[in-house]
Design an enzyme around this catalytic site. Structure first.
Site, PDB file in Angstrom:
ATOM      1  CB  SER A   1       4.638  -1.601  12.078  1.00 32.11           C
ATOM      2  OG  SER A   1       4.190  -1.159  12.177  1.00 32.11           O
TER       3      SER A   1
ATOM      4  CG  HIS B   1      -5.477   1.702   5.102  1.00 34.02           C
ATOM      5  ND1 HIS B   1      -5.491   2.563   6.015  1.00 34.02           N
ATOM      6  CD2 HIS B   1      -5.317   0.464   5.132  1.00 34.02           C
ATOM      7  CE1 HIS B   1      -4.228   2.543   6.092  1.00 34.02           C
ATOM      8  NE2 HIS B   1      -4.569   1.284   6.025  1.00 34.02           N
TER       9      HIS B   1
ATOM     10  N   GLY C   1       2.590  -1.293   4.102  1.00 33.86           N
ATOM     11  CA  GLY C   1       2.592   0.087   3.995  1.00 33.86           C
ATOM     12  C   GLY C   1       4.182   0.622   3.836  1.00 33.86           C
ATOM     13  N   GLY C   2       4.904   0.873   4.523  1.00 37.12           N
ATOM     14  CA  GLY C   2       6.019   1.457   4.378  1.00 37.12           C
ATOM     15  C   GLY C   2       7.331   0.979   3.876  1.00 37.12           C
TER      16      GLY C   2
ATOM     17  CD  GLU D   1      -4.669  -1.961   7.704  1.00 41.22           C
ATOM     18  OE1 GLU D   1      -3.864  -1.910   7.284  1.00 41.22           O
ATOM     19  OE2 GLU D   1      -5.825  -1.046   7.440  1.00 41.22           O
TER      20      GLU D   1
ATOM     21  N   GLY E   1       2.315   2.463  11.206  1.00 43.53           N
ATOM     22  CA  GLY E   1       2.916   3.140  11.503  1.00 43.53           C
ATOM     23  C   GLY E   1       3.126   3.748  11.925  1.00 43.53           C
TER      24      GLY E   1
ATOM     25  CD  GLU F   1      -2.971   5.536   6.749  1.00 48.15           C
ATOM     26  OE1 GLU F   1      -1.959   5.197   7.269  1.00 48.15           O
ATOM     27  OE2 GLU F   1      -2.930   5.831   5.566  1.00 48.15           O
TER      28      GLU F   1
ATOM     29  CG  ASN G   1      -2.055   1.186   1.179  1.00 52.94           C
ATOM     30  OD1 ASN G   1      -1.609   1.797   0.336  1.00 52.94           O
ATOM     31  ND2 ASN G   1      -2.257   1.412   2.675  1.00 52.94           N
ATOM     32  CD1 TRP G   2       3.526   1.470  -2.510  1.00 53.81           C
ATOM     33  CD2 TRP G   2       3.498   2.376  -4.563  1.00 53.81           C
ATOM     34  NE1 TRP G   2       3.943   0.437  -3.806  1.00 53.81           N
ATOM     35  CE2 TRP G   2       4.206   1.010  -4.746  1.00 53.81           C
ATOM     36  CE3 TRP G   2       3.040   2.957  -6.164  1.00 53.81           C
ATOM     37  CZ2 TRP G   2       3.998   0.293  -6.130  1.00 53.81           C
ATOM     38  CZ3 TRP G   2       3.457   2.377  -7.135  1.00 53.81           C
ATOM     39  CH2 TRP G   2       4.378   0.702  -7.017  1.00 53.81           C
ATOM     40  CE  LYS G   3      -0.626   2.949   4.934  1.00 54.11           C
ATOM     41  NZ  LYS G   3       0.016   3.194   6.367  1.00 54.11           N
TER      42      LYS G   3
END
Length: 248
Positions: free
Chosen positions: A211, A94, A232-233, A166, A172, A96, A9-11
């Site tokens: 994470s 999601h 994610g990251g 999640e 994050g 967010e 997920n490049w966000k």
């Protein structure tokens, strides 16, 4: 045996050039027989990335989908548009989106249904906040989020979907649920679905997101009810993402 899935997920990250370069680097690290790997790309770069990954094992996903089919919904992107861009997957719910933009359980369920109408596989994100976990509300939160989709779409709809657990407190933050904590919730989700359909429960992919990194992926993915990860990251670095994928 369930097929594993590792999804990046490049966000809201990257330029056009960076997105193309990242996609090219990931594709270069894959082999022709690989499967169960995807990236969720910002809307504006979907077509660009599609041009790079067509005819490769890497599947394309969107980070959200509208809860309406079409019409006067300024700023929204419909499932039909995503399908036209070559999307196989779309994230719905999601944390967010729920936390920052007010996506409710009902709107998430509607997004889930819109994706499926266009043959896009919805990736239903569920999970609790730190406060909810500390108050022992984790399972109640999961129930509420799952039930909204089941009530609107029906249990059979889950047969063509993915679930991503999640824990909001681990997204994050650098914190990760322990292997046992993650497995406990994944097992609960599968058992919850089994109450309505054992067949679907046995087949549905349940991913862990929170994470995930190369150094913890292997232990997480070794858990019996964890079928892969929503990354994610670490998905913004091709080597890290591929390392996680190879941990399956």
């Amino acid at each position: 045996m369930r097929q594993s899935l590792v999804m990046g997920n490049w966000k809201m990250n990257g330029s056009r050039a960076e997105s193309l370069a990242l996609a090219q680097s990931i594709v270069a690290g894959l082999e022709s027989g690989d499967q169960g790997v995807a990236v969720c790309v910002p809307f504006v770069y979907l077509s660009d990335v599609r041009s790079v990954i067509e005819s490769t094992p890497l599947a394309l996903g969107a980070q959200n989908v509208a809860d309406q089919e079409k019409g006067a919904y300024t700023g929204e992107v419909s499932a039909a548009m995503l399908k036209d861009c070559g999307c196989t997957y779309a994230l719905v719910g999601h944390s967010e989106r729920r936390s920052y933009y007010g996506d409710s359980d009902q709107s998430v369920a509607a997004r889930f249904c819109q994706a499926q109408k266009q043959g896009i596989i919805p990736v239903l994100c569920v999970g609790e906040t730190l406060e909810e976990r500390e108050q022992d509300k984790t399972f109640a939160v999961i129930d509420k989020q799952l039930d909204a989709v089941i009530d609107m779409a029906g249990i059979d709809a889950l047969a063509n979907s993915v679930i991503a657990y999640e824990p909001v407190w681990a997204i994050g933050t650098g914190k990760t649920a322990s292997d046992d904590q993650a497995q406990e919730v994944h097992k609960y989700i599968r058992q919850r679905i089994a109450e309505k359909s054992q067949e679907i429960a046995d087949k549905i992919q349940i991913l862990y997101g929170g994470s995930v990194k190369p150094d913890n992926a292997k232990a997480l993915f070794a858990m019996p009810d964890i079928d892969g990860g929503l990354i994610g990251g670490a998905s913004l670095d091709a080597d890290s993402f591929l390392s996680i994928y190879r941990s399956i």
